[in-house]
Design a protein around this motif. Structure first.
Motif, short mmCIF file in Angstrom:
data_model
loop_
_atom_site.label_atom_id
_atom_site.label_comp_id
_atom_site.label_asym_id
_atom_site.label_seq_id
_atom_site.Cartn_x
_atom_site.Cartn_y
_atom_site.Cartn_z
N LEU A 179 31.08 39.51 38.61
CA LEU A 179 31.12 39.73 37.16
C LEU A 179 32.48 40.20 36.66
O LEU A 179 32.80 40.06 35.48
CB LEU A 179 30.08 40.79 36.78
N GLN B 76 24.46 44.84 33.16
CA GLN B 76 25.55 43.89 32.89
C GLN B 76 26.07 44.00 31.46
O GLN B 76 27.26 43.78 31.22
CB GLN B 76 25.06 42.47 33.16
N GLU B 77 25.20 44.33 30.51
CA GLU B 77 25.62 44.45 29.12
C GLU B 77 26.59 45.60 28.91
O GLU B 77 27.35 45.61 27.94
CB GLU B 77 24.40 44.64 28.20
N LEU B 79 28.83 46.53 31.27
CA LEU B 79 29.85 46.48 32.31
C LEU B 79 31.28 46.60 31.76
O LEU B 79 32.09 47.35 32.31
CB LEU B 79 29.72 45.18 33.12
N ARG B 163 19.13 44.75 35.02
CA ARG B 163 20.29 43.95 35.43
C ARG B 163 21.45 44.82 35.91
O ARG B 163 22.58 44.74 35.43
CB ARG B 163 20.73 43.05 34.28
N VAL B 165 24.39 46.67 38.08
CA VAL B 165 25.64 46.16 38.64
C VAL B 165 25.98 46.95 39.92
O VAL B 165 25.81 48.16 39.96
CB VAL B 165 26.77 46.33 37.60
N TYR B 172 32.89 43.88 40.71
CA TYR B 172 31.52 44.13 40.24
C TYR B 172 30.67 42.89 40.48
O TYR B 172 31.11 41.77 40.20
CB TYR B 172 31.52 44.45 38.74
N ALA B 174 26.54 41.19 40.11
CA ALA B 174 25.13 41.24 39.75
C ALA B 174 24.32 41.35 41.04
O ALA B 174 24.78 40.96 42.11
CB ALA B 174 24.73 39.97 39.00
#
Lengths: 203, 203
Positions: A179, B76-77, B79, B163, B165, B172, B174
């Motif tokens: 990511l 993830q949102e 990150l 989700r 990390v 990073y 997922a």
């Protein structure tokens, strides 16, 4: 703003965490392996790790009395054995034999590394702290080794090849999509593009 | 058997590790966020976590003087903001404002949680230990909260939706494919089949 969180009874929900095999041994005795998720890096210079071990685990006294533990990172190929080493006790099982793992000598240590694992960190215990259910062992990383097939042509470790496993609330997961890299949020556009391309291609 | 490992200079190569945002505050001052990968669970009963923080980090003295820290798991949102909070200093940046994160009060704590994050663990510091580059803070989890949208119809937390990390050697990731559950290596065939099916379907 309304409070967006639902309150929960405090628990051990920090995740994802590593799932590693910790090998240990006393002189003249068979080595043992215990699977640990309560493990982490705690210092960069000098490199130090911690592991938390229940007093009743067979490995607890071995680690306390030998003053050393070896953290073996776990790839997908070792997962079944790693899970097995988390549910069985070394009191009645030779885990190296049962899992078909090769004990490999670590210079200056009684405990062997797990030969199949991608990387090991051999730690000398610097303190033991009683916290309740677990004792917290702090250790200094004194020896570290990597499987030769993980070193690429340029002499760098290819961590992608290690196919490491993460532990998330009772389940094991492969690492998925890459990511970003540390600092990507402030990288210059050209750096961001180049490095994200590298990262997505697995390099 | 030949030694299958290539010896390396000891380093901080335990992986994967969590990447979390730690929020902290002193009374009457703006709260701050510091990103931490040297974090982990260290005890189950009572639930306890540790974080290691460099002395020179702006958050270090805030955590020491307030005696508390709040671990915010990162999806993830969050990150990009999480990475940003790891490279910028709270000395010259209001990170909640810069990242658009909502500081949400935690009962009994000065430090707020990060409102967007899936789950927080608010910890009371029980000891601070100087290790070298980092100070190790141990803390007891006193408050825990989860985002309401992560609770499913049955009242259970759906960790897949978070989700989360993982941090693996500078990058990073997922969480990817579900590989197994704790104890799967010794599960009865019918249990194994049922639970693996559940797991693969993301339940």
């Amino acid at each position: 703003m309304a409070h967006p969180f639902v309150s929960l009874t405090p628990g051990t929900l920090l995740a994802p965490v590593p799932a590693v095999m910790v090998s240990c041994a006393l002189p003249g005795q068979k080595p043992n392996i215990v699977t640990i998720a309560w493990a982490g890096t705690i210092n960069s210079d000098p490199p130090m790790c911690s592991i938390s071990v229940r007093k009743e685990r067979f490995s607890h006294d071995i680690i306390r009395d030998s003053g050393e533990f070896v953290i073996n990172l776990c790839g997908q190929e070792q997962l079944k054995g790693m899970d097995f080493c988390g549910v069985k006790s070394g009191r009645d099982t030779d885990k190296f034999a049962a899992c078909g793992f090769a004990p490999v000598p670590v210079p200056g240590f009684t405990a062997p590394a797990v030969g199949e694992c991608p990387l090991y960190l051999a730690c000398r215990v610097t303190s033991v702290q009683e916290l309740g259910s677990h004792d917290l062992f702090l250790g200094k990383v004194e020896q570290m080794g990597v499987r030769p097939d993980l070193i690429d042509e340029a002499g760098r470790i290819d961590f992608g090849k290690a196919r490491l496993v993460a532990y998330n609330h009772g389940n094991y997961y492969a690492l998925g999509e890459a990511l970003g890299f540390f600092g990507y949020s402030v990288a210059a556009p050209d750096v961001l593009e180049r490095r994200m391309k590298q990262l997505k291609s697995g390099k």
